[in-house]
Design an enzyme around this catalytic site. Structure first.
Site, short mmCIF file in Angstrom:
data_model
loop_
_atom_site.label_atom_id
_atom_site.label_comp_id
_atom_site.label_asym_id
_atom_site.label_seq_id
_atom_site.Cartn_x
_atom_site.Cartn_y
_atom_site.Cartn_z
CG ASP A 251 -6.70 -3.16 -3.32
OD1 ASP A 251 -7.28 -2.40 -2.79
OD2 ASP A 251 -5.44 -2.86 -3.43
CB SER B 120 -0.79 0.08 1.18
OG SER B 120 -2.19 0.95 1.09
CG HIS C 95 -5.51 -2.50 0.10
ND1 HIS C 95 -4.81 -2.17 -0.82
CD2 HIS C 95 -4.93 -1.71 1.13
CE1 HIS C 95 -3.79 -1.32 -0.71
NE2 HIS C 95 -3.80 -1.12 0.82
#
Length: 779
Positions: free
Chosen positions: A723, A632, A755
């Site tokens: 995601d 991320s 995610h």
């Protein structure tokens, strides 16, 4: 369980030579040893009539073959709770909880609610158990409500005091879809089973983003335990999504009330015409509300309504003067309603920021009031003195956080690079750290056992261990001393191989001075940040193991000194770890956290480089064998680093990385994040779903893709196709651009992952490939 040999040699992934194939086989076998370690997720206790107490532990373990997490319950009897010893008598075997969505004991501990969310439109099952058998089973059809929320955010299940009603949050019934047949549109009254017809899609309805695909509207319901009757709670505005429900203290003969958190569908003050992503986002405005229970204590003999009230009267907003109110908890005497607030996150737009704790004195007549004063208990800490309390950073509160004095609550919070256990007096506001001050481990509270504490502690090199804490009474008016005892349990039985490998590891938490601190930095932003360094004690003098620089996401989250199975695996195959908590991480005060806004791609990148130089200068890392790993925002940093410092890293790996903010802006469930992190403090004034050319240029310039022409580091991409936070297009675009340049790239896409890429098989394959990828370039 051994799945490493499940595939024949003919099924080995294409392109692997014999050496890499052997590495896969070897690492897979070791990774399984770590994957099988269980997690202690929750615990509950109840008094055993003066003969000690009973404890239940909810445990989870990866089931690789089924690609699910296996849940089971393990029970123990606790006795001999002196200041120096405690005895746990464990049940001989755990009990697997097959198909169980959530478990909630009643206030007395004499009943147990088990909820089973069913698939494919089947009814939700509610089961009430006593100590010996199933008392009642109730099936709630989809026409009443959908699945019960069990995610820990909207989730809220609460028994009332006499254990006759249970309030909970579930998906409201789906709207009716249009029906069509060979002659066109079918009018209402037709059934789904009509031959030759089909159901249309109807109007598209927005979900709450990442982790909530298909979840549109959490609503509040109450089930009567005796009759099985289920009623939707009336009077709640349709514009609110609800969660975290609690029963207000009951008053004999008076109407019972429910207190809950409500989030408006449109995020004020942005006035966006959509639901912005909720998961991990504490910056969403929310408030506490009170509403009447749909079941009256004596429906046939109700009290007369006042002239300004109606049956099922509208809800009361309890926190009008504050922008955020979360995790409401009533004190055991019912006199106080305490809640956490993320008002700093709402004000700044940061996804997580330093929290505050507040109290409302609950009316003695039991009737909620919108004008009740909100008392500040623990304020936001801007910049703490060295070694002092840095502020509250809590992801949740346990269901019963109160000790016997009725005014002291126990909670877990982040304290720099550790998780600690705190006591908070909600009358005086005094905060005390009660987990050991001399410990660098991380501690998490599971449950209270009277005035004693069940907790779990761990470190990067120590698997989770159950601890039992109690107090030694000191002289009058002096604070108590907490004593923490190890609890021998079946849960702390680890394989000899894991224990042997971990015995050679060591870790420390390093203070990293800020490099080139400018005069315009706040005091908190000028203070050192931290990094957790994990290494092997068996390293020969002058020879350093290859280094993995590990970067967390958020960016407003933190890597704490707790046990991680995946990172322990990487440590055990011969890597040192540098886990960097760059400025902007939680746990270090609000000034340090807010210093990153508008400076992503520069301040955070420089902090990571400073940390790397720090360990190189100390002789702890070989600058020719440095790799970098992040997910991320950690992937954002990783791809920035290999672009800004193309000769620094021999290999990189990213999980769902943010690579192009301009592309992400139009596809993510949190477009406001792009503005918050890339722009100045005035971002709210120009936030829009249709950014200007100037802002798109700014987003691009802040993104790793703006440095892609310089990248030459071999990079592994691990992407979740479902995601919604950082859609798969972000990583794929960057990976394809690297391939165009001739950079070595490997891409693995997990078709059913979101995610976090946390499905057991996906997580296993991810870290197996990371281990093999780094080994390839570090030998």
């Amino acid at each position: 369980m051994d799945v490493s040999g499940a595939a024949s040699k003919n099924e080995v992934p294409l392109g692997l030579d014999a050496k890499i194939e052997e590495e896969y086989a070897s690492q897979a076998k070791l990774l399984q040893e770590f994957t099988s370690i269980c997690n202690v997720d929750k615990a509950w206790t109840k008094s055993d009539c003066g003969n000690g107490s009973q404890a239940m532990f909810l445990v989870s373990q990866a089931n690789l073959l089924a690609n699910k997490r296996r849940k089971y319950m393990l029970s123990a009897h606790i006795s001999d709770k002196s200041n120096q010893s405690v005895s746990f008598q464990w049940a001989p075997f755990p009990v697997e909880m097959v198909g169980v969505s959530i478990i909630v004991p009643s206030p007395s501990g004499l009943k147990l609610l088990i909820v089973r969310n069913q698939e494919k439109g089947s009814p939700t099952q509610f089961e009430i158990w006593d100590s010996s058998q199933l008392q009642k089973e109730m099936h709630v059809p989809q026409s009443v409500h959908g699945s019960v929320y069990t995610d820990g955010w909207f989730e809220g299940i609460s028994w009332n005091s006499d254990e006759t009603q249970i309030a909970y949050v579930a998906e409201e019934p789906s709207s009716t879809k249009p029906m069509f047949d060979g002659f066109g549109y079918m009018k209402r009254g037709s059934t789904d089973n009509d031959c030759g017809s089909w159901k249309g899609q109807g109007d598209w309805q927005e979900s709450w983003g990442e982790k909530y695909a298909g979840k549109r509207q959490p609503a509040l319901f109450v089930i009567n335990v005796n009759s099985g009757d289920v009623r939707a709670v009336q009077g709640i505005a349709k514009s609110l999504s609800v969660g975290q429900v609690e029963w207000a203290p009951s008053t004999n003969g008076l109407q019972q009330y429910l207190v809950f958190v409500g989030w408006p569908s449109e995020t004020d003050p942005l006035k966006v015409a959509r639901k912005l992503g909720m998961y991990y986002c504490y910056n969403r405005p929310c408030a506490l509300y009170a509403v009447r229970s749909p079941f009256h204590e004596a429906e046939a003999d109700e009290l007369p309504l006042k002239s300004n009230e109606t049956k099922g009267s509208a809800m009361v907003k309890l926190t009008e003067s504050i922008s955020s109110a979360l995790f409401p908890r009533f004190s055991t005497d019912g006199k106080s309603l305490v809640f956490l607030s993320a008002k700093s996150a709402v004000a700044s737009g940061a996804s997580f920021a330093t929290q505050s704790l507040h109290r409302i004195d609950w009316p003695t007549d039991g009737k909620p009031c919108s004008s009740a004063a909100i008392v500040d208990v623990v304020p936001v800490v801007m910049s703490a003195e060295d070694g002092c309390f840095p502020g509250l950073y809590c992801s949740s509160l346990i269901a019963k956080p109160w000790v016997s004095d009725g005014c002291t609550m126990i909670l877990s919070s982040i304290w720099q690079s550790m998780q600690v256990i705190l006591s908070v007096n909600v009358l005086s506001g005094k905060v005390s750290r009660i987990s050991p001050v001399d410990s660098s481990h991380s501690w998490n509270i599971l449950a209270l056992d009277g005035d004693n504490i069940l907790a779990v502690s761990s470190s990067p090199i120590d698997p989770p261990q159950i601890r039992y804490g109690n107090t030694i009474k000191k002289e009058e008016h002096a604070s108590n001393t907490w004593v923490w005892m190890d609890v021998l349990s079946p849960l702390s039985t680890y394989s000899e191989k894991v224990l042997s490998l971990m015995s050679f590891l060591q870790f420390s938490i390093m203070q990293i001075p800020v490099r080139d601190a400018s005069n315009n930095l706040t005091r908190g932003a000028s203070k050192p940040f931290e990094a957790i360094y994990v290494s092997s004690s068996s390293q020969k003098n002058g020879v350093c193991n290859p280094l993995i620089v590990m970067l967390h996401g958020g960016p407003h989250s933190v890597s704490v000194s707790s046990f991680s199975k995946s990172l322990a695996f990487l440590s055990s195959i011969g890597y040192s770890l540098l886990i960097v908590n760059y400025r902007g991480s939680t746990g270090f005060g609000e000034e340090a956290l807010q210093s990153l806004l508008g400076k992503i791609g520069s301040q955070d990148v420089n902090d990571v480089l400073t940390a790397i130089d720090h360990v190189i200068d100390m002789g702890l890392a070989d600058q020719s064998k440095i790799t970098v790993l992040g997910g991320s925002h950690g992937g954002f940093l990783t791809t920035h680093l290999i672009g800004q410092e193309p000769d620094r890293f021999v290999a990189a790996a990213v999980r769902n990385p943010v690579c192009n903010l301009a592309l992400m802006m139009g596809t993510t469930d949190i477009p406001d994040w792009c503005y918050v992190e890339a722009c100045d403090s005035e971002w709210k004034t120009y936030f829009t779903e249709a950014p200007s050319v100037e802002h798109l240029h700014l987003f691009y310039s802040k993104s790793p893709i703006s440095h892609i022409s310089k990248v030459k580091t071999p990079t592994l991409f691990l992407l979740g196709a479902q995601d919604l936070r950082v859609p798969v297009s972000n990583g794929l675009q960057y990976a394809r651009a690297l391939k165009e340049k001739g950079v070595e790239v490997k891409v693995i896409v997990f078709p059913n992952d979101v995610h976090s890429i946390e499905r057991p098989q996906s997580d296993f394959e991810s870290f197996l490939n990371i281990g093999v990828w780094f080994k390839k370039y570090c030998t």
